[in-house]
Design a protein around this motif. Structure first.
Motif, short mmCIF file in Angstrom:
data_model
loop_
_atom_site.label_atom_id
_atom_site.label_comp_id
_atom_site.label_asym_id
_atom_site.label_seq_id
_atom_site.Cartn_x
_atom_site.Cartn_y
_atom_site.Cartn_z
N VAL A 162 49.78 44.51 34.82
CA VAL A 162 49.06 45.27 33.79
C VAL A 162 48.59 44.33 32.68
O VAL A 162 47.43 44.40 32.23
CB VAL A 162 49.94 46.39 33.21
CG1 VAL A 162 49.28 47.02 31.99
CG2 VAL A 162 50.19 47.47 34.27
N LEU A 163 49.46 43.43 32.23
CA LEU A 163 49.07 42.47 31.19
C LEU A 163 47.98 41.53 31.68
O LEU A 163 47.07 41.17 30.92
CB LEU A 163 50.28 41.68 30.72
CG LEU A 163 51.31 42.42 29.88
CD1 LEU A 163 52.51 41.53 29.58
CD2 LEU A 163 50.68 42.92 28.58
N GLY A 164 48.06 41.11 32.94
CA GLY A 164 47.03 40.24 33.49
C GLY A 164 45.67 40.91 33.49
O GLY A 164 44.67 40.34 33.03
N HIS A 165 45.61 42.14 34.01
CA HIS A 165 44.34 42.87 34.01
C HIS A 165 43.85 43.12 32.59
O HIS A 165 42.65 42.98 32.29
CB HIS A 165 44.52 44.22 34.72
CG HIS A 165 44.79 44.10 36.19
ND1 HIS A 165 43.96 43.40 37.05
CD2 HIS A 165 45.78 44.61 36.97
CE1 HIS A 165 44.43 43.49 38.29
NE2 HIS A 165 45.54 44.21 38.25
N ALA A 166 44.77 43.48 31.70
CA ALA A 166 44.39 43.77 30.31
C ALA A 166 43.83 42.52 29.62
O ALA A 166 42.91 42.61 28.80
CB ALA A 166 45.59 44.30 29.54
N THR A 167 44.37 41.35 29.96
CA THR A 167 43.88 40.11 29.36
C THR A 167 42.43 39.86 29.75
O THR A 167 41.64 39.36 28.94
CB THR A 167 44.75 38.92 29.79
OG1 THR A 167 46.10 39.14 29.35
CG2 THR A 167 44.24 37.62 29.20
#
Length: 264
Positions: free
Chosen positions: A249-254
């Motif tokens: 989720v953090l990767g996509h959000a970044t």
């Protein structure tokens, strides 16, 4: 948010991207988009298949002997390598944004990126920072607790760290040094890796764009770093299972944060 998205300061140089000003509301929106990408292309089983073997090998190697005091700094420092781990997730989000058909296997398309050499170069920089953090953590340990019987077992080390003045100094100074490394990594990489994946630019251009992104949006970027740290700790506390969701989720959000901040 709409006003923030249309406010695009001039680029530092003609061949560099401009940096938008964003607000805290944008952070909520990029997290929501990251969650949508994760639900569309769930990769939690992939991350579970990587997290447990890696952590298990590290723990087995560092759980005894002289390397034991470096166990926690090493596990905590793995987050410094997060931008490299997330490259495949950026690629998935990029393809979904373009309306392309996407599967988890498309994460490997990073290996065919025109910017692969630049990505490897920046990855090497991150690894150097990771090693520097381990050296700094070792020096802090020697300057506070120092060598002694408390380094012989995990229980003894925890007892010394939590019940002695030197141990509390170790925790205080160690976390302060770790925070400094985290801020450096955030500043250098918050948009540089997504930018390299999106455009075949020079790595110095990508790093400068990342530094300008933080300088232009200090409060939102520091808030983003805090969000990342809190979510990673929460994921780790659930026997690492939560990381299999938090990391994607953090990767996509970044990726979506990059798209909000950087304008060509």
């Amino acid at each position: 948010m709409a006003q923030a998205m249309t406010e695009v300061p001039a680029a530092a140089r003609a061949d560099e991207p401009a940096i938008r000003r964003i607000t805290l509301a944008d952070l909520r929106e990029v997290l929501a988009k990251g969650w949508e990408d994760f639900l569309a292309i769930p990769t939690q089983l992939v991350f579970l298949g990587v997290i447990y073997p890696v952590v298990g090998l590290i723990a087995a190697r560092f759980a005894t002997g002289d390397l034991l005091p470096l166990l926690f700094p090493l596990l905590a420092g793995l987050s410094l390598l997060g931008p490299v781990v997330a490259l495949g997730l950026y690629e998935i989000s990029r393809r979904r944004e373009l309306g392309m058909s996407v599967s988890a296997r498309d994460a490997l398309a990073v290996l065919r990126s025109p910017s692969l050499k630049a990505i490897v170069l920046l990855g090497g920089m991150l690894f150097a920072l990771f090693v520097a953090w381990l050296v700094a953590a070792r020096l802090v340990y020697l300057a506070t607790l120092g060598e002694g019987p408390h380094g012989g077992s995990l229980g003894a080390l925890l007892a010394a760290a939590l019940t002695t003045r030197a141990g509390w100094m170790l925790i205080l100074i160690g976390n302060g040094v770790g925070l400094a490394f985290a801020i450096v990594v955030l500043t250098l990489t918050v948009v540089s890796f997504p930018l390299l994946l999106d455009r075949p630019v020079d790595p110095l251009v990508a790093v400068r764009a990342s530094v300008r992104a933080v300088a232009t949006n200090p409060v939102p970027m520091l808030a983003w770093g805090l969000i990342v740290a809190v979510l990673l700790v929460a994921g780790a506390l659930s026997l690492l299972i939560g990381l299999a969701v938090v990391v994607p989720v953090l990767g996509h959000a970044t990726w979506h944060l990059y798209r909000r901040v950087v304008a060509w």
